[in-house]
Write a protein that holds these residues in place. Structure first.
Motif, short mmCIF file in Angstrom:
data_model
loop_
_atom_site.label_atom_id
_atom_site.label_comp_id
_atom_site.label_asym_id
_atom_site.label_seq_id
_atom_site.Cartn_x
_atom_site.Cartn_y
_atom_site.Cartn_z
N UNK A 46 25.68 38.71 43.14
CA UNK A 46 25.53 40.13 42.85
C UNK A 46 26.41 41.01 43.75
N UNK A 47 27.49 40.42 44.21
CA UNK A 47 28.47 41.17 45.00
C UNK A 47 29.84 41.01 44.36
N UNK A 48 30.35 42.05 43.71
CA UNK A 48 31.68 41.95 43.12
C UNK A 48 32.72 41.58 44.19
N UNK A 49 33.59 40.66 43.85
CA UNK A 49 34.60 40.20 44.81
C UNK A 49 35.89 39.88 44.07
N UNK A 50 37.01 40.26 44.66
CA UNK A 50 38.32 39.96 44.08
C UNK A 50 39.25 39.46 45.17
N UNK A 51 40.30 38.77 44.75
CA UNK A 51 41.38 38.37 45.65
C UNK A 51 42.65 39.02 45.12
N UNK A 52 43.37 39.72 45.98
CA UNK A 52 44.57 40.44 45.56
C UNK A 52 45.77 40.07 46.43
N UNK A 53 46.97 40.29 45.88
CA UNK A 53 48.21 40.08 46.61
C UNK A 53 48.61 41.39 47.30
N UNK A 111 50.31 48.10 52.71
CA UNK A 111 50.37 46.68 52.38
C UNK A 111 51.78 46.22 52.06
N UNK A 112 52.52 47.00 51.28
CA UNK A 112 53.82 46.53 50.83
C UNK A 112 54.85 46.56 51.95
N UNK A 159 46.69 44.47 37.72
CA UNK A 159 47.14 45.13 38.94
C UNK A 159 46.28 46.36 39.18
N UNK A 160 45.78 46.51 40.39
CA UNK A 160 44.82 47.57 40.68
C UNK A 160 45.43 48.94 40.43
N UNK A 161 46.68 49.15 40.81
CA UNK A 161 47.29 50.46 40.59
C UNK A 161 47.51 50.74 39.11
N UNK A 162 47.93 49.73 38.36
CA UNK A 162 48.10 49.93 36.92
C UNK A 162 46.77 50.27 36.27
N UNK A 163 45.71 49.65 36.75
CA UNK A 163 44.37 49.92 36.20
C UNK A 163 43.90 51.32 36.58
N UNK A 164 44.07 51.69 37.84
CA UNK A 164 43.62 53.00 38.31
C UNK A 164 44.36 54.13 37.62
N UNK A 165 45.68 53.98 37.48
CA UNK A 165 46.49 55.08 36.94
C UNK A 165 46.72 54.98 35.44
N UNK A 187 50.98 43.20 46.54
CA UNK A 187 51.37 44.13 45.49
C UNK A 187 50.17 44.57 44.66
N UNK A 188 48.98 44.15 45.12
CA UNK A 188 47.71 44.52 44.51
C UNK A 188 47.53 43.94 43.11
N UNK A 189 48.13 42.79 42.87
CA UNK A 189 47.82 42.03 41.67
C UNK A 189 46.54 41.24 41.93
N UNK A 190 45.60 41.32 41.02
CA UNK A 190 44.33 40.60 41.16
C UNK A 190 44.53 39.18 40.62
N UNK A 191 44.37 38.19 41.48
CA UNK A 191 44.61 36.79 41.08
C UNK A 191 43.31 36.01 40.96
N UNK A 192 42.20 36.58 41.38
CA UNK A 192 40.90 35.90 41.24
C UNK A 192 39.79 36.94 41.34
N UNK A 193 38.64 36.62 40.72
CA UNK A 193 37.50 37.53 40.72
C UNK A 193 36.25 36.73 40.37
#
Length: 274
Positions: free
Chosen positions: A116-123, A183-184, A151-157, A125-131
């Motif tokens: 019950x804890x959302x978790x992701x792994x990102x690069x 990060x970059x 990609x988190x930024x593509x999703x947000x914007x 460049x903020x690409x989500x590679x696991x969840x």
């Protein structure tokens, strides 16, 4: 300033473990195990004299370029490379960005255990590679997106549904861009960074405007408040962690802030996919 005496000892120890045949040298009779100094120097594309001095603690501290040549020539793992840097320069190396398509099954099991804890792994460049399932239920079902759109930024914007869920989208957007910028810089993947920034700027004038600013922000921990379409307001506390042995990956874990938030997350997770 010369490197630590332990640096030379570490080089000698790693050299003694190298297989001559695997390194491209004949399996001739040797008085000592491993490679000779001149063979390591050849593999690392540095002079024999300079390598000898490094083992003997002479000639000052090596450059990052030399350390990376040694890493490649001696076939060191990422963890061994970090140890090499710490002994030679007293610091960790800069993150080397590499595109990642997947994580290890062991790490995925760690994510899945966070029921019950959302978790992701990102690069970087903020690409989500696991969840995990909780992330898909509460944040975004990344499995429904093409890999190049996870990609988190593509999703947000670029995703109206995600934007509508935010209680303060303007502040979130500013914070995300500031943390991404930090990060970059460490990632050093300039070509891929430029391509991503150009794509985001073309699709979102808001991202373009924020990118022109110079804000830098840490994304290590904080609070996220969102309004889920079915569960309503959910407050999550998040923390960021480095992935051991993969300094280019980051793990983010979101924990429900209150018992009520936990109940709402649990309901979403338990009914996800039904």
């Amino acid at each position: 300033m010369p490197a630590s005496p332990s640096f030379g000892a570490y080089l000698r120890e790693k050299r003694s473990r190298l297989d001559p045949v695997a390194s491209g040298f004949p399996a001739s009779r040797r008085r000592t195990p491993g490679l000779r100094r001149e063979e390591v120097a050849q593999c690392a594309n540095i002079s024999v004299t300079w390598y000898t001095w490094l083992e003997q603690g002479r000639g000052g501290a090596p450059s990052s370029d030399v350390l990376d040549r040694l890493t490649k020539g001696m076939k060191l793992t990422e963890l061994e490379r970090e140890h090499l840097y710490m002994l030679a320069l007293g610091r960790l190396p800069e993150i080397r960005y590499r595109q990642a398509d997947a994580i290890t099954p062991r790490l995925q099991r760690v994510l899945d255990a966070l029921t019950y804890r959302p978790a992701i792994v990102k690069t970087p460049l903020w690409d989500v590679v696991a969840w995990n399932k909780a992330a898909a239920a509460v944040l975004t079902d990344y499995s429904t997106l093409p890999p190049d759109q996870r990609n988190i930024l593509k999703i947000v914007f670029g995703t109206p549904r995600v934007r509508a869920m935010q209680t303060d989208w303007d502040n979130l957007a500013r914070s995300v861009v500031a943390a991404f910028r930090a990060d970059i810089v460490r990632a050093g993947a300039s070509t891929l960074v430029d391509q991503l920034i150009d794509e985001l700027s073309a699709c979102s004038p808001e991202f373009s405007a924020l990118w022109q600013q110079s804000d830098i922000e840490s994304h290590a921990e904080g609070t996220k408040r969102l309004v889920h379409p079915t569960a309503g307001l959910i407050e999550l506390e998040y923390s960021g962690f480095a992935v051991e042995g993969r300094s280019d990956l980051g793990l983010i874990i979101y924990s429900p802030a209150t018992l009520s938030d936990h109940a709402r997350v649990a309901e979403l997770v338990d009914h996800f996919g039904r």
